[in-house]
Motif scaffolding. Structure first.
Motif, PDB file in Angstrom:
ATOM      1  N   THR A 174     -12.473   1.494  -0.621  1.00 18.39           N
ATOM      2  CA  THR A 174     -12.000   0.109  -0.745  1.00 18.39           C
ATOM      3  C   THR A 174     -12.862  -0.871   0.052  1.00 18.39           C
ATOM      4  O   THR A 174     -13.367  -1.842  -0.512  1.00 18.39           O
ATOM      5  N   ASN A 219      -4.854  -3.189   1.223  1.00 20.43           N
ATOM      6  CA  ASN A 219      -5.233  -2.717   2.555  1.00 20.43           C
ATOM      7  C   ASN A 219      -5.340  -3.847   3.555  1.00 20.43           C
ATOM      8  O   ASN A 219      -5.983  -3.683   4.588  1.00 20.43           O
ATOM      9  N   ASN A 277       0.838  -1.205   0.000  1.00 19.16           N
ATOM     10  CA  ASN A 277       0.000   0.000   0.000  1.00 19.16           C
ATOM     11  C   ASN A 277       0.879   1.263   0.000  1.00 19.16           C
ATOM     12  O   ASN A 277       2.051   1.216   0.382  1.00 19.16           O
ATOM     13  N   ILE A 278       0.307   2.368  -0.402  1.00 15.83           N
ATOM     14  CA  ILE A 278       0.994   3.650  -0.431  1.00 15.83           C
ATOM     15  C   ILE A 278       1.538   4.011   0.963  1.00 15.83           C
ATOM     16  O   ILE A 278       0.800   3.934   1.942  1.00 15.83           O
ATOM     17  N   ALA A 333      -4.317   3.478  -0.424  1.00 12.18           N
ATOM     18  CA  ALA A 333      -5.272   2.829  -1.304  1.00 12.18           C
ATOM     19  C   ALA A 333      -6.570   2.437  -0.601  1.00 12.18           C
ATOM     20  O   ALA A 333      -7.376   1.713  -1.180  1.00 12.18           O
ATOM     21  N   SER A 334      -6.801   2.886   0.623  1.00 10.90           N
ATOM     22  CA  SER A 334      -8.134   2.676   1.218  1.00 10.90           C
ATOM     23  C   SER A 334      -9.102   3.725   0.671  1.00 10.90           C
ATOM     24  O   SER A 334     -10.314   3.587   0.802  1.00 10.90           O
ATOM     25  N   LEU A 335      -8.584   4.784   0.092  1.00  9.67           N
ATOM     26  CA  LEU A 335      -9.382   5.784  -0.633  1.00  9.67           C
ATOM     27  C   LEU A 335     -10.539   6.308   0.212  1.00  9.67           C
ATOM     28  O   LEU A 335     -11.655   6.476  -0.273  1.00  9.67           O
TER      29      LEU A 335
END
Lengths: 203, 203, 203, 203, 203, 203, 203, 203
Positions: free
Chosen positions: G154, D161, A171-172, G148-150
């Motif tokens: 997600t 995640n 992940n980022i 990336a959980s945005l």
């Protein structure tokens, strides 16, 4: 902060290793004040205090990054791998737009069992590194950048599409996860004989 | 197809150059049949028939790409630049995961006035090339790939975030646009004295 | 700020030109205080101090924009091109919703070797300018706007789909990159005879 | 197809191992016809013919998946790892909605040095597996699904995640990449003494 | 097709106007065969047969577009407005990259009560037209394009961010909706005295 | 703020109407202090001072919204239409989840020439209103909401897909644009005889 | 705050139940001060004061979550269901990466008529719970996470793709909606005989 | 097809109910031919053959939809709920743009224990229905539409943001899931006394 200190206290009393990440500066200061024998790392926003157990042996890990803006994530990865017992080499000025400087590190890149490669912007570094060494590469995109970097989505997507085989992606900004995964690999590389995994693991 | 042939006929009768791109194989065949003195290029899906005018001089353009899957776009760029009068050198096996092979082209990369760099996957090639030469680099992402390449959005985003200065970007698979822009630059580089632009231009 | 001043100090001592962008007002003030012979530009958030070398000749660059909100990016582009030696003309009130006012600049648009066109909102300006002049156009989307402008993604996408040939695109708000690329083109346009590029370039 | 056969011919003549993935049924048939001593795998759309060299030793790899729709990707991963010399165990009915059936495999999951976990839909399997074993987990999202699965983007995001540490992620449907990365890890796990990597690797 | 013919039959028997859009060529042929007194329009994929009632008066509508690829949507809009009683003028070669040709239509643009502006690519045309006339502009993005046009999302976003006031936007390729909305406005413009709306309307 | 006051001063001196939107509370206060004869509207964040000219007649506009959170945008639309000379009726408690309360307004909805419908959340109100009246409906999505409302993208998309014909859409929170477009329609509805548009309009 | 207190005052005077959610700490304090007989819940950012009516009977609801970061949403759901009369059991340490701990709750999970399952990160918990119990599961994604959980997109997507049947999904962080829906189901489960719904309901 | 028939055969032999969804017309024909006592539903692309067990009692379910294009999904939901023992009422012409026709169903809407509401386009129907009845509403977006409907993403987002409380949402086109969840609720509503759930359930 109080909640973090209280959880930390429970872990330390149990004799377990303490590794706290993504700390605010207040929380970091509180942990340093509470357990001066541990080590606080402001850049990586991380606190570490080893546990009473003996860490398994681990082969060397390299953490590769391009510039100063990626250092917090790179250091989080490096310190996490070290906290799990792996010797870590840091390679810091490996930008793809200065490919000759990167190639000066070619020999030392090959001496690692597993590599963590941290990059923002276009996220191209893992492809170049993955092409130079036939070792597992764990790529970490960072949220450094602006505009069409989309908070790190761009290097994340780029790394997932790497044309070098053997590159897997975190992940980022997930330096902790990359350091943890690298240490798992490095322990396998060091084990004289392979033993099945212990049960129910992970943080 | 009939519509394309009829437009082509009008252009040819006017003595203007004819450059048709993104042709179906049927349309390409019809143009080749109608004007055998022109040239059809099946890989680039392009037909070209020069006009009666004299093309301005232009400095050399290099079109750089990594593999066979990017050739249709790379050829569209190269043939477009050639149709506009620029001498073009094609460099075709320049993948970032094989950086030593790419560096064998370093000298020839430096001999171009302007470079078109075509790449799919993670779109890293323009950053590496842009770091090697201090010339304008026009990057073209391709829709080659699968999954998280998102039909070329991933290399497009990566190229927009290139860490090499001087890289500008075209739409996905837009070889024509890149070749056209490169030729405009190459003409400037060749002109002994600079003259202001003529009015109302473009296709 | 300290880190920026320290890097600046290293560059100045080496006699190299110093061009710092995206500066906070604190950092800008510190650079102005440290090197009063340089120039700080609050709107463009940029500091420039020329190096000891002689800049190559360059043909004229035009930087075109529509309104006051795009000025920081337009100025970043203009000052960057000037720092690299290119004479720059600024055309500032060129909105597509007032097309007659834009056309009053038509002659002066044609006198540039290369144009940087800066726009937010629907990002239509590069298409109109690209249709008026047969020169390379480098388009820069800005993050000005709200709602469906998506922080600049909308003009970025629009520019990539420009119906005018020869338009290439930079990242959102990347005035530096556009000015740099324009200067590279402008130098080519000015060189009496074309010479191959020197090695390993870029910032 | 002709191009593929011709590339394959070149590889075989050089005595190198041949591993071709993402084959159309025509291409697969042509390879099987050309080299009957190799093995074609219609489900995984893959052809493999070992080279003349001796493969390095490798510790066991497990490839875990939930149902029949994920088998093409899971088999691509398993066959790739086997082609690189790793012994592979396949665990196929491990859906998270039937957690008791998954737990029947708990012991065998622990006997692998590294695990490839393949899942579509909500992509939850790597988190559950990663929590059961303290080994590197390489997660592969698949494009199986409809509507809000977005062609595999949903399990890709979910895996990135993952709340289990040590999970790294491959591109959608990239069974080859996962098998390749797993084999690199498995070789490290098997090596009695650790040796630096050879140069310039990858396909 | 049978279902469409059966619905059409019901409408015609009731003496109501019939306007069928987005027809397959089979469905269009069946309607033309069934009601030869109506009119089929292959480009707009539309069939129209007036009802027995008298249409309200309406002021003139202009439908503006740039090229041949946008004609299906532009014609759908024009024919819909005509079917609702509005006189329609079509302006077809109004590309923003050829601004002088567009300006030749300036006078005729001003003679419409309301304008439908159809555009793909970067979707810039409504901004230019909206700046030339102080009338309601209904913008329709088309799905013509490739790569970063995202199936019409790019001109849709651009039109929503138009810098000209008074521009409202329809769904991608929704020529019917634009023609319908334009006719509602044109009826208002033509009504000698304003009357409240009748109840429960719409298709 | 100074820049806003200076622009306002120029407009007022020219005798033109002044309509300033999206004002910070500081800017609003400055304008109110500078021109006490004008009117400041804190909810709509708008300042208005009529010009010396006479406004054209306009038919009635209705501005429909559901709740208190949408009021800033609804008021911006209503005040803009009023500033352009249109009589405006505000209907404020028209939520689709309380459909009987909405229907109590059915008669008054039918008395407008054109309707602005403002909604956040699922953006359903324009479809219901558009089905009740056969008049032009201008829909404005608001950024009110959280999570999957995506800052207003959700009601924007919903409105573009309205199943009621005649609904056109503005950018998120663009009350000004909706009021402006509605006033253009309302003027047409009021004009006894239709006259061609004046040239070069818009803010 | 004043507006909230004023609305609350109106509700209380009418003898209706008051349930205020998503309160700032100031608003929460004002409600607690105004109606000390009600109950403020700082974690859930919620205030509740029962009305004078008698609540219908309701079967038991379980609210399941994994960790401390999801508690605000889980508590909002639990307190909402309780405010509507349902007995609620909270199960708080049910992470999918620690599947054995989750299974210790298996019996108690089966004792609920309906379950609310709250999760962030990869959003896998509803699938596992939905596979263990044959009851309606209402899934609530949370915005906890990074990269990336945005912002919760997600887990939202993951839950919509759950491989367990019977799982329906709420908006991100919508604990109120989940608690409300669960209470509606729980009332049905408790009613000795089924009665048709009363008219015009909902907040 | 063979694989589907073979799985069906196994289920039938075990005396279990068989419910197969998303069938191709070939697969549907094969199941109808193999088990003529079952029922094939071409619109819903579904085959059902009851098992030998007795289904639990269930309260009535209503399945609400707007038009013919949503029928496949609505029927999938209705037939699934019926296969699980729930009596189902279908309400088919409930479009939000014709709100008076929808309100004619108001009484019958209130007689259901739970409602499945199916809608494409702007996805507004669940909000209106949810406001009319105080029962659980399970919303199903459909992929019907074009352009900015984004394959069903638009109604999905709209439903997640419903302003009516008690609305939960399924994946796009997931009629099966909605029917299954509705039947679970309907069984609870019918059970004279509530019993805890049996173990390990789901398809």
């Amino acid at each position: 902060v109080d909640q973090i200190v209280s959880i930390a206290d429970r872990i330390v009393r149990a004799g377990e290793p303490l590794l706290a990440t993504r700390l605010s500066s207040d929380a970091l200061a509180a942990l340093v004040a509470g357990w001066p024998e541990g080590q606080g790392h402001p850049v990586a926003r991380l606190f570490h205090r080893p546990g009473s157990g003996i860490l398994p042996a681990a082969a060397p890990v390299s953490v590769v990054s391009a510039g100063t803006s990626d250092q917090p994530v790179a250091e989080e990865a490096a310190l996490t791998a070290e906290a799990l017992g792996a010797p870590v080499r840091r390679i810091r000025d490996a930008g793809v737009a200065g490919i000759h400087r990167l190639l000066e590190h070619e020999t030392s890149l090959r001496e690692a069992a597993v590599l963590v490669v941290v990059a923002g912007m276009e996220g191209a570094l893992p492809s170049v590194v993955g092409g130079l060494v036939d070792r597992p590469v764990i790529a970490v995109p960072t949220s450094v950048g602006y505009g069409a970097s989309l908070g790190g989505i761009t290097p994340l997507l780029a790394m997932l599409n790497s044309c070098a085989a053997g590159v897997s992606v975190m992940n980022i900004d997930n330096g902790f996860g990359a350091g943890y995964a690298a240490a798992l690999v490095a322990r396998l590389a060091a084990s004289a004989e392979f033993v099945p995994a212990p049960g129910q693991a992970g943080p």
